[in-house]
Design an enzyme around this catalytic site. Structure first.
Site, PDB file in Angstrom:
ATOM      1  N   HIS A 158       0.831  -1.220   0.000  1.00 30.94           N
ATOM      2  CA  HIS A 158       0.000   0.000   0.000  1.00 30.94           C
ATOM      3  C   HIS A 158       0.863   1.268   0.000  1.00 30.94           C
ATOM      4  O   HIS A 158       0.427   2.306   0.479  1.00 30.94           O
ATOM      5  CB  HIS A 158      -0.941   0.034   1.207  1.00 30.94           C
ATOM      6  CG  HIS A 158      -1.683  -1.248   1.420  1.00 30.94           C
ATOM      7  ND1 HIS A 158      -2.933  -1.490   0.897  1.00 30.94           N
ATOM      8  CD2 HIS A 158      -1.333  -2.366   2.098  1.00 30.94           C
ATOM      9  CE1 HIS A 158      -3.317  -2.718   1.246  1.00 30.94           C
ATOM     10  NE2 HIS A 158      -2.365  -3.268   1.974  1.00 30.94           N
ATOM     11  N   SER A 279      15.075  21.755 -16.915  1.00 33.53           N
ATOM     12  CA  SER A 279      13.896  22.576 -17.169  1.00 33.53           C
ATOM     13  C   SER A 279      14.338  23.871 -17.832  1.00 33.53           C
ATOM     14  O   SER A 279      15.427  24.380 -17.563  1.00 33.53           O
ATOM     15  CB  SER A 279      13.192  22.883 -15.850  1.00 33.53           C
ATOM     16  OG  SER A 279      12.461  24.086 -15.948  1.00 33.53           O
ATOM     17  N   LYS A 285      16.234  21.891 -11.787  1.00 31.67           N
ATOM     18  CA  LYS A 285      15.508  20.654 -12.085  1.00 31.67           C
ATOM     19  C   LYS A 285      16.359  19.586 -12.757  1.00 31.67           C
ATOM     20  O   LYS A 285      17.202  19.855 -13.599  1.00 31.67           O
ATOM     21  CB  LYS A 285      14.302  20.939 -13.000  1.00 31.67           C
ATOM     22  CG  LYS A 285      13.166  21.650 -12.347  1.00 31.67           C
ATOM     23  CD  LYS A 285      12.550  20.912 -11.167  1.00 31.67           C
ATOM     24  CE  LYS A 285      11.708  19.745 -11.576  1.00 31.67           C
ATOM     25  NZ  LYS A 285      10.445  20.155 -12.191  1.00 31.67           N
ATOM     26  N   GLU A 292       9.519   8.606 -17.393  1.00 33.39           N
ATOM     27  CA  GLU A 292       8.125   9.050 -17.570  1.00 33.39           C
ATOM     28  C   GLU A 292       7.613   8.693 -18.968  1.00 33.39           C
ATOM     29  O   GLU A 292       6.465   8.283 -19.134  1.00 33.39           O
ATOM     30  CB  GLU A 292       8.037  10.564 -17.356  1.00 33.39           C
ATOM     31  CG  GLU A 292       8.254  10.972 -15.913  1.00 33.39           C
ATOM     32  CD  GLU A 292       8.408  12.473 -15.758  1.00 33.39           C
ATOM     33  OE1 GLU A 292       7.611  13.082 -15.054  1.00 33.39           O
ATOM     34  OE2 GLU A 292       9.342  13.040 -16.365  1.00 33.39           O
TER      35      GLU A 292
END
Ligand code: ARG
Length: 460
Positions: A158, A279, A285, A292
């Site tokens: 979980h 970024s 970043k 992704e």
């Protein structure tokens, strides 16, 4: 008066260009040009062997097709929408090259068994590469697991800290998942490695063809037993899309964890610069774009599976033009999974593991609660009772800011006089992992065994 089309004999009116364009598949099925030529060569050799064509004609066609192979390999073949698909494009180019004798190539054959043959060959040729890149990934997993047998991290259920585990054990779970993927693709090859050639349009042919001859030429293991099935079956493509979907789901889960774990909050791992991006506005970043993107690309592969299932579900036997829709999803899936696997493999092999951060996460939490309950159960307290006792201690700890290993021995003694100094050893996360000896568990010995077996499986 008939139309210009290869099949134009019974037609009197030409269709509009835009209607032809809608029906054409050449923009994508030209990917099968190699397979189409290969299939045609096998077919014409069979026509010669069975004396359906005389040697002079057959040899002329063979020579023409071989020239086309050369031209294809050197990028000299160009195709046109007027000729609809790869099969008619090649026939028309061959006709220009060798004259009307080219028209004999299509004896005892239909585009229905031709396209099925091309598609079988196309996938048959690519499955070994896909299995190969999966094995490369498995090898990197084994290497990483070997380096990290003794790296301890929280195991989750979980997404909550559950019990400490070895990071090597975690990695080997993925080894098993990819092993099943390989098994599925290998099974898929059994249904792909079948020759539909000779089924003709649907009913077979009155010409004395030899289907085994063409199957042998094309190195197919066997031939389809039923001509209707041969031209309308796309199960092998569905199986492939399904296997690819499961594979992408595995990669996507792995990516999800990588994305989560390289966040500031987790900081369990750091991706190498090569597999990260920055970024355009936020100078600090470092984004896990590749992970992704692989996670994102799973969507299109699942979509192709559902698309083809939907296309097939209402089709009467045998060939229907709907089947032309089988190709783009298949091509795109191959184009997606191969680089996804390669990129994932590089990303995994170059990522850095923050061992301290992983271990730290298991030393300041309650993931040793099961150990305490097991300790009490070993002292004779029924497990259910032990569970409740530890549960109450956890509640107190969360309310007052202490962990189980911070509880003084006198306090433990109040719960049970059976608790001794040795409890503190059991509460260490390393001990929790080390003491697990059940088969397939996270215990160091068991993880080492898994790695050894995996190496044996891969001969690595
Ligand atoms: N381009 C067609 C396809 O991809 C080839 C088979 C055409 N057969 C036919 N009977 N129209 O399915």
């Amino acid at each position: 008066m008939s139309t210009k089309k290869l099949w134009g004999g019974r037609f009197t009116t030409e269709s509009a260009e835009w209607i032809d364009a809608f029906g054409a598949s050449i923009s994508f099925d030209q990917l099968m040009a190699h397979e189409d030529l290969e299939g045609s060569l096998a077919h014409v050799k069979m026509l010669k062997h069975t004396k359906i064509l005389n040697a002079t004609d057959a040899d002329q066609i063979v020579a023409g097709l071989q020239e086309l192979q050369l031209e294809l390999n050197t990028g000299k073949l160009t195709f046109s929408v007027e000729n609809e698909d790869i099969h008619m494009n090649i026939e028309s180019i061959l006709t220009k090259k060798i004259g009307p004798v080219a028209g004999k190539l299509h004896t005892a054959r239909s585009r229905n068994d031709q396209v099925a043959t091309d598609l079988h060959l196309y996938l048959k040729h690519r499955l070994p590469e896909i299995i190969g890149v999966l094995i490369q990934l498995q090898k990197v997993i084994i290497e990483k697991a070997e380096e990290n047998v003794y790296t301890i991290m929280p195991g989750y259920t979980h997404l909550q800290h559950a019990q400490p585990i070895s990071y090597g054990h975690y990695l080997m779970a993925y080894y098993q998942m990819f092993k099943r993927d390989i098994e599925r693709f290998s099974f898929n090859q059994q249904h792909t490695d079948l020759s539909p050639l000779g089924a003709a349009a649907l009913a077979g042919t009155t010409f004395p063809i030899n289907r085994q001859f063409t199957a042998d030429e094309l190195k197919f293991k066997d031939i389809y037993a039923n001509s209707l099935d041969a031209v309308s079956d796309r199960d092998f493509v569905l199986e492939f899309l399904s296997n690819a979907s499961i594979l992408m789901m595995h990669l996507s889960r792995f990516c999800e964890e990588i994305i989560l774990w390289c966040s500031y909050e987790f900081n369990y791992i750091e991706l190498s610069d090569e597999y990260s991006t920055g970024s355009s506005i936020m100078p600090q970043k470092k984004n896990p774009d590749m992970a992704e993107l692989i996670r994102g690309k799973s969507g299109r592969v699942f979509g192709h599976l559902l698309g083809l299932l939907t296309t097939l579900k209402g089709l009467p036997l045998a060939y229907n033009k709907d089947l032309q829709e089988d190709k783009e999803g298949l091509f795109d899936t191959i184009k997606t999974i191969v680089p996804s696997l390669k990129i994932f493999t590089g990303m995994l092999s170059s990522l850095k593991v923050n061992e301290e951060k992983m271990a730290h996460a298991t030393e300041h939490d309650f993931s040793n609660a099961t150990e305490l309950a097991d300790y009490l159960a070993n002292k004779g307290i029924p497990f259910r009772e032990a569970h409740a006792i530890v549960g109450k201690l956890v509640l107190k700890g969360t309310q007052n800011g202490f962990n189980l290993q911070d509880i003084p021995l006198e306090e433990f003694k109040k719960i049970s006089p059976l608790i001794g100094q040795d409890v503190y050893e059991d509460l260490k996360s390393k001990t929790a992992v080390e003491r697990r000896h059940s088969a397939g568990s996270t215990g160091f010995d068991e993880v080492n065994k898994q790695i050894k077996n995996a190496k044996k499986e891969l001969d690595f």
